[in-house]
Design an enzyme around this catalytic site. Structure first.
Site, PDB file in Angstrom:
ATOM      1  N   HIS A 280      -1.826 -38.065   9.516  1.00 27.25           N
ATOM      2  CA  HIS A 280      -3.179 -38.065   9.051  1.00 27.25           C
ATOM      3  C   HIS A 280      -4.299 -38.834   9.450  1.00 27.25           C
ATOM      4  CE1 HIS A 280      -0.972 -40.680   6.479  1.00 27.25           C
ATOM      5  NE2 HIS A 280      -1.995 -41.064   5.704  1.00 27.25           N
ATOM      6  N   ARG A 290     -17.871 -42.335   2.273  1.00 28.45           N
ATOM      7  CA  ARG A 290     -16.927 -41.899   1.545  1.00 28.45           C
ATOM      8  C   ARG A 290     -16.052 -42.898   0.990  1.00 28.45           C
ATOM      9  NH1 ARG A 290     -11.343 -41.004   2.670  1.00 28.45           N
ATOM     10  NH2 ARG A 290     -10.476 -38.942   1.744  1.00 28.45           N
TER      11      ARG A 290
END
Length: 344
Positions: A280, A290
């Site tokens: 990932h 973020r």
């Protein structure tokens, strides 16, 4: 993919809290402006919603509990990722954790880099990647990597210590419960996780992914697998987490009520490959920052990892040996190799 045009001299931090990515790694970025880091990589598919599992069913009747356990095991073996609701962490704790995390990262970069903010071990604050030789190996992010045993000793930041301790208390129990479900599914009832994955060996990572002037050509976090047993993630709603599904990258659709759970390398080895540790990554955003908080369910360094059934795909190894090999590979090649180093 067209590389965004930008000027290194014109992009200056408006806030002294920002890590000096472009200044420190100017050569790396200048040498990479003619080639996208995503060339020859599978295209990203549309948003993908991870399997959603309601953990409240674990406390209901046998039929509901067994169905919930089956969904956990199926997701862990087929996808390596899933999300859980009714996980026990209150919305208030999540909101306070996020608020205080933002405030922590707003502190001056010089103090973060010199680790003057909190009584943490050397090396807890990390940013960029000094071993990167190309953008494919570079992470446009900063993080506080905190052993759980050090959270109670945070000084000057009592407001972040309180919600963080509450968050850790719940997800620690949650990780143990999920590990037991996965072990039981393999017929491996044991106290292995209760004995070896203690708060003294687990840790928390607070992540911030700043706006990136070369997004999406630089990663927020490079493609990797996690080196633990389980990771439990709380992320904001901006999006950016992606994983490999059926050979292609998919974007994980955020869910404000859920925690994301993924299998790490140690569980794949321990389960003899039945549960999947999936690659990932985190993508950068040109305009927005973020935040996420990740809990890593780890054993002590001297814990020996071996397959719970025969024949074993991987040779026996200690967690310390695994971490050292990963570090050696990153330093020498810029990338993690991981489990293939330990095949039987």
């Amino acid at each position: 993919i067209v590389v965004h045009a930008f000027s290194f001299s014109s992009f200056k931090s408006m806030d002294s809290s920002e890590p000096p990515f472009l200044k420190t790694y100017s050569t790396l970025f200048e040498n990479s402006t003619q080639k996208s880091v995503h060339e020859n990589r599978p295209l990203v598919a549309a948003d993908y919603e991870l399997p959603l599992i309601d953990l409240s069913r674990l406390s209901l009747g046998d039929a509901d509990r067994r169905q919930c356990e089956k969904e956990i095991a199926d997701a862990a073996s087929q996808l390596g990722f899933f999300q859980v609701v009714n996980h026990g962490v209150s919305p208030d704790v999540l909101a306070r954790t996020h608020h205080e995390q933002v405030d922590l990262f707003r502190q001056p970069f010089s103090e973060k880099a010199d680790e003057k903010l909190m009584s943490l071990p050397v090396g807890c604050y990390r940013w960029g990647n000094p071993n990167a030789t190309s953008l494919m190996q570079f992470s446009w992010s900063e993080a506080f990597h905190i052993p759980l045993s050090n959270i109670s000793g945070l000084r000057d930041f009592d407001t972040i210590r309180s919600p963080t301790e509450e968050f850790v208390e719940v997800v620690s129990d949650l990780a143990q419960r999920i590990a037991e479900v996965l072990a039981d599914n393999l017929g491996c009832k044991s106290d292995f996780f209760a004995e070896n994955c203690l708060p003294s060996s687990c840790y928390l990572r607070m992540n911030r992914y700043p706006p990136c002037p070369v997004a999406p050509e630089a990663y927020g976090l490079v493609p990797h697998t996690d080196s633990d047993f389980l990771t439990i993630l709380y992320q904001d709603q901006l999006g950016g987490l992606q994983l490999v599904k059926d050979g292609s990258w998919v974007s994980v659709k955020p869910n404000p009520d859920a925690l994301v759970v993924n299998i790490g390398d140690l569980f794949e080895a321990w389960s003899n490959g039945f549960y999947k540790s999936i690659e990932h990554r985190v993508m950068t955003n040109h305009k927005f920052e973020r935040f996420s908080v990740a809990y890593f369910f780890c054993p002590s360094y001297d814990t020996v990892i071996q397959g719970c059934c025969e024949p074993s795909f991987y040779r026996e190894f200690s967690f310390e040996e695994y971490r050292e090999q990963v570090q050696q590979d990153v330093e020498s090649t810029g990338s993690k190799v991981g489990l293939p180093r330990f095949l039987a």
